[in-house]
Design a protein around this motif. Structure first.
Motif, PDB file in Angstrom:
ATOM      1  N   GLU A  33       0.835  -1.203   0.000  1.00 56.94           N
ATOM      2  CA  GLU A  33       0.000   0.000   0.000  1.00 56.94           C
ATOM      3  C   GLU A  33       0.873   1.258   0.000  1.00 56.94           C
ATOM      4  O   GLU A  33       0.592   2.216  -0.722  1.00 56.94           O
ATOM      5  CB  GLU A  33      -0.932  -0.004   1.211  1.00 56.94           C
ATOM      6  N   ASN A  36       2.371   1.661  -3.463  1.00 57.82           N
ATOM      7  CA  ASN A  36       1.340   2.085  -4.411  1.00 57.82           C
ATOM      8  C   ASN A  36       0.946   3.546  -4.195  1.00 57.82           C
ATOM      9  O   ASN A  36       0.688   4.268  -5.163  1.00 57.82           O
ATOM     10  CB  ASN A  36       0.109   1.188  -4.307  1.00 57.82           C
ATOM     11  N   GLU A  37       0.887   3.976  -2.950  1.00 56.46           N
ATOM     12  CA  GLU A  37       0.527   5.368  -2.657  1.00 56.46           C
ATOM     13  C   GLU A  37       1.586   6.325  -3.201  1.00 56.46           C
ATOM     14  O   GLU A  37       1.257   7.377  -3.762  1.00 56.46           O
ATOM     15  CB  GLU A  37       0.349   5.566  -1.150  1.00 56.46           C
ATOM     16  N   ARG A  40       1.070   6.426  -6.946  1.00 56.15           N
ATOM     17  CA  ARG A  40      -0.111   7.234  -7.299  1.00 56.15           C
ATOM     18  C   ARG A  40       0.195   8.723  -7.170  1.00 56.15           C
ATOM     19  O   ARG A  40      -0.190   9.526  -8.024  1.00 56.15           O
ATOM     20  CB  ARG A  40      -1.296   6.867  -6.416  1.00 56.15           C
ATOM     21  N   THR A  41       0.890   9.099  -6.096  1.00 55.43           N
ATOM     22  CA  THR A  41       1.229  10.510  -5.893  1.00 55.43           C
ATOM     23  C   THR A  41       2.166  11.001  -6.989  1.00 55.43           C
ATOM     24  O   THR A  41       1.996  12.107  -7.525  1.00 55.43           O
ATOM     25  CB  THR A  41       1.865  10.713  -4.510  1.00 55.43           C
TER      26      THR A  41
END
Length: 190
Positions: A33, A36-37, A40-41
């Motif tokens: 997570e 992935n964060e 994404r950012t």
């Protein structure tokens, strides 16, 4: 001096193994997570924000051109004097262009900074994830084998102790033994 394992409870090993499995089931998804964060950012900053401010630059440049054209037309025309509203519109459009340029520069700077700051941390997260996936999975398997081995050893010890005369007394804890090492005398009944 020979060292011996002081395993007093196979259940404690099994409990530790179960806790380790629970920890792994929570830690791996959490690390995924986090990775992935960050991705994404980074995508948001490098794609969405960059595209947004590029589009804003084009829109604001068109607005500036329109305001300049109106002011220029008013100056060329002898019939009409440039109005304050036209000059304010031009200044407003120029200010909007400067703001969009500043935002574009900030997005580029943040994009570089984000990559520079997160790259080493993402490597550490990936290493930890690999450790949890490989080494800790092997540790769980090793603990399972150790529990099986210890249970088999305890079972073999109890079978051989029950088959030998006097072996039950030998397996009694040391605190139940007489200081001489022999079992306490049997109580006599009157």
């Amino acid at each position: 001096m020979e060292q011996r394992a002081q395993v007093t409870s196979v259940e404690a090993l099994e409990s530790f193994r179960a806790s380790l499995i629970l920890f792994l089931s929570k830690a791996r998804p959490t690390l995924e997570e986090v990775s992935n964060e960050v991705l994404r950012t980074t995508a948001w900053l490098q794609n969405e924000q960059r595209n947004y401010w590029d589009k804003q630059m084009r829109l604001r440049a068109r607005e500036l051109e329109r305001a300049q054209q109106e002011l220029f037309s008013a100056r060329l025309s002898k019939l009409q004097k440039p109005t304050a509203a036209q000059q304010i519109a031009l200044h407003r459009a120029q200010r909007a262009i400067r703001e969009a340029e500043a935002k574009q520069q900030l997005v580029k700077k943040w994009s570089r900074d984000l990559e520079n700051r997160t790259e080493p941390l993402l490597k550490q997260v990936a290493q930890l994830h690999g450790f949890l996936t490989k080494e800790m999975t092997q540790a769980v398997a090793y603990l399972a084998q150790a529990v099986k081995t210890l249970e088999a050893y305890a079972e073999a010890g109890s079978r051989s102790a029950s088959s030998l005369p006097g072996a039950a007394e030998a397996l009694k804890p040391a605190n139940e033994m007489e200081p001489s090492g022999s079992p306490p005398p049997e109580p006599t009944t009157p």
